[in-house]
Write a protein that holds these residues in place. Structure first.
Motif, mmCIF file in Angstrom:
data_model
loop_
_atom_site.group_PDB
_atom_site.id
_atom_site.type_symbol
_atom_site.label_atom_id
_atom_site.label_comp_id
_atom_site.label_asym_id
_atom_site.label_seq_id
_atom_site.Cartn_x
_atom_site.Cartn_y
_atom_site.Cartn_z
ATOM 1 N N GLY A 54 12.494 0.484 34.841
ATOM 2 C CA GLY A 54 13.922 0.257 35.042
ATOM 3 C C GLY A 54 14.437 -1.085 34.583
ATOM 4 O O GLY A 54 15.613 -1.389 34.754
ATOM 5 N N SER A 55 13.591 -1.907 33.987
ATOM 6 C CA SER A 55 14.003 -3.267 33.633
ATOM 7 C C SER A 55 15.130 -3.299 32.601
ATOM 8 O O SER A 55 16.004 -4.163 32.669
ATOM 9 N N GLN A 56 15.124 -2.369 31.663
ATOM 10 C CA GLN A 56 16.202 -2.367 30.657
ATOM 11 C C GLN A 56 17.535 -1.997 31.285
ATOM 12 O O GLN A 56 18.556 -2.622 31.009
ATOM 13 N N MET A 57 17.536 -0.980 32.152
ATOM 14 C CA MET A 57 18.782 -0.587 32.806
ATOM 15 C C MET A 57 19.269 -1.697 33.733
ATOM 16 O O MET A 57 20.468 -2.002 33.782
ATOM 17 N N ALA A 58 18.359 -2.322 34.452
ATOM 18 C CA ALA A 58 18.738 -3.413 35.351
ATOM 19 C C ALA A 58 19.349 -4.570 34.567
ATOM 20 O O ALA A 58 20.341 -5.166 34.992
ATOM 21 N N ALA A 59 18.780 -4.866 33.416
ATOM 22 C CA ALA A 59 19.311 -5.954 32.584
ATOM 23 C C ALA A 59 20.724 -5.646 32.106
ATOM 24 O O ALA A 59 21.563 -6.545 32.012
ATOM 25 N N MET A 60 20.996 -4.379 31.815
ATOM 26 C CA MET A 60 22.331 -3.993 31.349
ATOM 27 C C MET A 60 23.354 -3.934 32.476
ATOM 28 O O MET A 60 24.548 -4.139 32.245
ATOM 29 N N ALA A 61 22.912 -3.667 33.695
ATOM 30 C CA ALA A 61 23.838 -3.469 34.811
ATOM 31 C C ALA A 61 24.739 -4.676 35.040
ATOM 32 O O ALA A 61 25.951 -4.533 35.185
ATOM 33 N N GLY A 62 24.150 -5.854 35.073
ATOM 34 C CA GLY A 62 24.950 -7.062 35.278
ATOM 35 C C GLY A 62 25.948 -7.278 34.162
ATOM 36 O O GLY A 62 27.105 -7.641 34.401
ATOM 37 N N SER A 63 25.514 -7.033 32.934
ATOM 38 C CA SER A 63 26.413 -7.187 31.784
ATOM 39 C C SER A 63 27.544 -6.176 31.823
ATOM 40 O O SER A 63 28.692 -6.507 31.514
ATOM 41 N N MET A 64 27.224 -4.943 32.210
ATOM 42 C CA MET A 64 28.254 -3.898 32.274
ATOM 43 C C MET A 64 29.310 -4.246 33.334
ATOM 44 O O MET A 64 30.503 -4.104 33.102
ATOM 45 N N MET A 65 28.867 -4.705 34.482
ATOM 46 C CA MET A 65 29.823 -5.062 35.536
ATOM 47 C C MET A 65 30.626 -6.299 35.152
ATOM 48 O O MET A 65 31.820 -6.389 35.452
ATOM 49 N N ALA A 66 30.003 -7.248 34.461
ATOM 50 C CA ALA A 66 30.745 -8.423 33.988
ATOM 51 C C ALA A 66 31.813 -8.009 32.984
ATOM 52 O O ALA A 66 32.936 -8.520 33.011
ATOM 53 N N MET A 67 31.472 -7.058 32.108
ATOM 54 C CA MET A 67 32.442 -6.561 31.142
ATOM 55 C C MET A 67 33.604 -5.870 31.863
ATOM 56 O O MET A 67 34.775 -6.080 31.539
ATOM 57 N N ALA A 68 33.284 -5.072 32.869
ATOM 58 C CA ALA A 68 34.335 -4.389 33.629
ATOM 59 C C ALA A 68 35.253 -5.398 34.315
ATOM 60 O O ALA A 68 36.481 -5.229 34.328
ATOM 61 N N ARG A 69 34.678 -6.462 34.872
ATOM 62 C CA ARG A 69 35.504 -7.507 35.503
ATOM 63 C C ARG A 69 36.390 -8.199 34.480
ATOM 64 O O ARG A 69 37.551 -8.521 34.757
ATOM 65 N N ALA A 70 35.856 -8.439 33.278
ATOM 66 C CA ALA A 70 36.643 -9.092 32.225
ATOM 67 C C ALA A 70 37.819 -8.215 31.800
ATOM 68 O O ALA A 70 38.934 -8.704 31.609
#
Length: 135
Positions: A54-70
């Motif tokens: 799950g490390s790849q999905m976990a790495a993307m999760a923070g970026s995806m949520m940061a993008m959504a906040r932006a």
């Protein structure tokens, strides 16, 4: 010892795994449920992970949520809680979990699933985590 094991308290990992298992086991349409830290470490997982840990999905999760906040900030909205997107093969849902130990719940749902049922499950897991995840 992995870096993730040094940043995620054991109680958080155990509790996260218990919640993922209890909420998502009754839903065969859930392909993957993953709980991660905002900076991309796996806390717990349930289901068939493509990259085994799950490390790849976990790495993307923070970026995806940061993008959504932006995007939300750009359009004048606040309080970004969830990002959902559909593919030809199903739906991916990223949900922020506000607790003493903030985390992100990632869900991959098969295309035959009823989206409302998946959203209910995500909300239920997030609510349980917010109540029980304490450091």
């Amino acid at each position: 010892m992995s870096k993730a094991s040094t940043v995620v308290p054991p109680l958080v990992a155990v509790t996260g795994r218990q919640i993922l298992d209890s909420v998502f086991t009754p839903f065969p349409e859930i392909q993957i449920a993953l709980l991660s830290t905002p900076d991309g470490f796996v806390i717990a997982s349930h289901g068939d992970l493509h990259d085994k840990d799950g490390s790849q999905m976990a790495a993307m999760a923070g970026s995806m949520m940061a993008m959504a906040r932006a995007v939300a900030a750009e359009i004048g909205h606040s309080g970004t809680r969830r990002l959902t997107f559909e593919t030809d093969d199903g739906t991916a849902i990223f949900q922020s979990v506000s607790s003493e130990f903030p985390c992100i719940l990632c869900l991959v749902v098969r295309k035959e699933a009823v989206l409302g049922r998946a959203l209910w499950a995500v909300a239920e897991a997030s609510s349980q985590m917010a109540e029980r995840l304490h450091v």
